[in-house]
Design a protein around this motif. Structure first.
Motif, mmCIF file in Angstrom:
data_model
loop_
_atom_site.group_PDB
_atom_site.id
_atom_site.type_symbol
_atom_site.label_atom_id
_atom_site.label_comp_id
_atom_site.label_asym_id
_atom_site.label_seq_id
_atom_site.Cartn_x
_atom_site.Cartn_y
_atom_site.Cartn_z
ATOM 1 N N PHE A 96 1.107 7.143 -30.262
ATOM 2 C CA PHE A 96 -0.333 7.298 -30.435
ATOM 3 C C PHE A 96 -0.962 8.106 -29.301
ATOM 4 O O PHE A 96 -1.923 8.837 -29.507
ATOM 5 C CB PHE A 96 -1.002 5.929 -30.536
ATOM 6 C CG PHE A 96 -0.677 5.188 -31.794
ATOM 7 C CD1 PHE A 96 -0.481 5.871 -32.980
ATOM 8 C CD2 PHE A 96 -0.545 3.814 -31.804
ATOM 9 C CE1 PHE A 96 -0.175 5.203 -34.159
ATOM 10 C CE2 PHE A 96 -0.242 3.127 -32.973
ATOM 11 C CZ PHE A 96 -0.053 3.828 -34.151
ATOM 12 N N ALA A 97 -0.406 7.976 -28.082
ATOM 13 C CA ALA A 97 -0.987 8.688 -26.941
ATOM 14 C C ALA A 97 -0.794 10.195 -27.057
ATOM 15 O O ALA A 97 -1.627 10.968 -26.583
ATOM 16 C CB ALA A 97 -0.370 8.175 -25.634
ATOM 17 N N TYR A 98 0.294 10.621 -27.711
ATOM 18 C CA TYR A 98 0.591 12.049 -27.768
ATOM 19 C C TYR A 98 0.421 12.663 -29.155
ATOM 20 O O TYR A 98 0.370 13.875 -29.283
ATOM 21 C CB TYR A 98 2.016 12.303 -27.271
ATOM 22 C CG TYR A 98 2.152 12.116 -25.782
ATOM 23 C CD1 TYR A 98 1.787 13.128 -24.900
ATOM 24 C CD2 TYR A 98 2.619 10.920 -25.250
ATOM 25 C CE1 TYR A 98 1.891 12.958 -23.531
ATOM 26 C CE2 TYR A 98 2.729 10.740 -23.880
ATOM 27 C CZ TYR A 98 2.366 11.761 -23.028
ATOM 28 O OH TYR A 98 2.470 11.585 -21.671
ATOM 29 N N LEU A 99 0.364 11.847 -30.190
ATOM 30 C CA LEU A 99 0.251 12.392 -31.543
ATOM 31 C C LEU A 99 -1.046 12.002 -32.230
ATOM 32 O O LEU A 99 -1.558 12.757 -33.049
ATOM 33 C CB LEU A 99 1.447 11.922 -32.399
ATOM 34 C CG LEU A 99 2.833 12.355 -31.911
ATOM 35 C CD1 LEU A 99 3.905 11.839 -32.867
ATOM 36 C CD2 LEU A 99 2.919 13.870 -31.785
ATOM 37 N N LEU A 100 -1.558 10.820 -31.933
ATOM 38 C CA LEU A 100 -2.776 10.343 -32.591
ATOM 39 C C LEU A 100 -3.696 9.746 -31.548
ATOM 40 O O LEU A 100 -3.785 8.536 -31.374
ATOM 41 C CB LEU A 100 -2.433 9.294 -33.669
ATOM 42 C CG LEU A 100 -3.586 8.777 -34.522
ATOM 43 C CD1 LEU A 100 -4.231 9.921 -35.297
ATOM 44 C CD2 LEU A 100 -3.104 7.693 -35.476
#
Length: 327
Positions: A96-100
């Motif tokens: 989530f930190a890098y994609l969403l």
């Protein structure tokens, strides 16, 4: 002027993370133009994946084996489930930190991680209490009252862990005031301090219980040795092994968790992020070591694992399957 977007580490306050990405390029290699990936986050994600796989095996074994329903195995299953969720939380946080990227996902994933690790530490304390009671009340330990007490402990520790994990989602976070952030965003400094103090109190209680366990084991071994002089050497070796096992359990727990606990108690969001990662990573190792110490060394779980994997039981294992478990 073209601006290149950067993806910062999800543990850090937003403005500070962007500044650190610019000033510490040696820690954040560029994979492609405009994309930054913190290698520490990659290591945490890898640890989370390993934790998930390892503890999923323990959970499946205990769930699949009807014979593993004694209080001890329920507590080991609780520990494995908590560590499994912690591994899932670490992996999901990286994704989530890098994609969403969104504040909602940060609140959910950090809440899951906090709740899971809280349940993990609580399960370790519950296992310690269970081992103490099994020695102190050896004659009446295997009773319905013990099973009821175990279920009560599990409900209390998981209820408390879930409440702690929901606090960031319910507004106890630093999103509105970055200056109140702790070393783990979006937890506030007060949140981190309360969790750290709670951990230190639980560790002190575990230490006291293990000291009492050592005293009981040594006293029993001494009484047996006095009655059977020819077995004195054997009992001495067994007692020393049991005490060494307890020292390894407690020492491993302290070595993994104490650095991050003390650091989060004294530090705040202004401290360099590398210190946060360097102290948080060993804490995740405790969830990797737990299955080895509490599950895979247990002969009943070994027996169930062999049955699940290949439907056979090694002769040496089947002969020892009903022997007492390690202290």
């Amino acid at each position: 002027m073209n601006e290149e977007p950067t993806l910062s580490a999800g543990w850090l306050p937003q403005e500070r993370a962007e500044a650190e990405n610019a000033s510490r390029s040696s820690l954040v290699p560029v994979l492609e133009p405009g994309l930054w990936v913190n290698p520490w986050d990659v290591v945490l994600c890898t640890s989370g994946t390993l934790i998930s796989c390892e503890n999923a095996v323990v959970v499946l074994i205990i769930a699949h084996s009807p014979g593993l329903r004694a209080p001890m195995f329920l507590l080991i299953g609780s520990l494995a489930l908590a560590d499994l969720l912690a591994g899932v939380g670490l992996t999901a946080h990286f994704v989530f930190a890098y994609l969403l990227r969104s504040e909602a996902t940060k609140l959910v994933t950090v809440g899951l991680i906090v709740a899971s690790f809280s349940a993990s530490v609580g399960s370790l304390l519950a296992i310690t209490v269970d081992r103490y009671l099994s020695l102190y009340y050896a004659l009446t330990y295997n009773s319905e009252r013990t099973v009821t007490f175990t279920y009560v402990m599990l409900m209390l520790l998981w209820g408390a862990a879930i409440c702690i994990g929901l606090l960031p989602v319910m507004g106890w976070n630093c999103l509105r005031d970055e200056s109140t952030c702790s070393v783990i965003r979006p937890l506030t400094k007060n949140n981190a301090a309360v969790l750290s103090v709670s951990f230190l109190l639980m560790f002190a209680l575990m230490l006291q219980l293990y000291i009492q366990i050592c005293k009981i084991v040594m006293r029993h071994a001494h009484q047996i040795a006095l009655q059977h002089h020819f077995l004195a050497t054997s009992h001495y070796v067994t007692t020393r092994k049991g005490v060494s096992t307890l020292a390894i359990i407690l020492g491993t727990f302290a070595a993994c968790w104490m650095p991050f606990t003390l650091y989060s108690l004294i530090a705040d969001y202004t401290y360099p992020s590398i210190y946060t990662y360097a102290t948080l990573l060993p804490a995740t190792y405790n969830s990797i070591i737990n299955p080895v110490i509490y599950a895979f060394r247990n002969q009943e779980i070994q027996k169930a694992l062999w049955l699940v994997c290949c439907g056979c039981i090694p002769s040496n294992l089947s002969q020892r399957a009903r022997s007492p478990s390690d202290v």
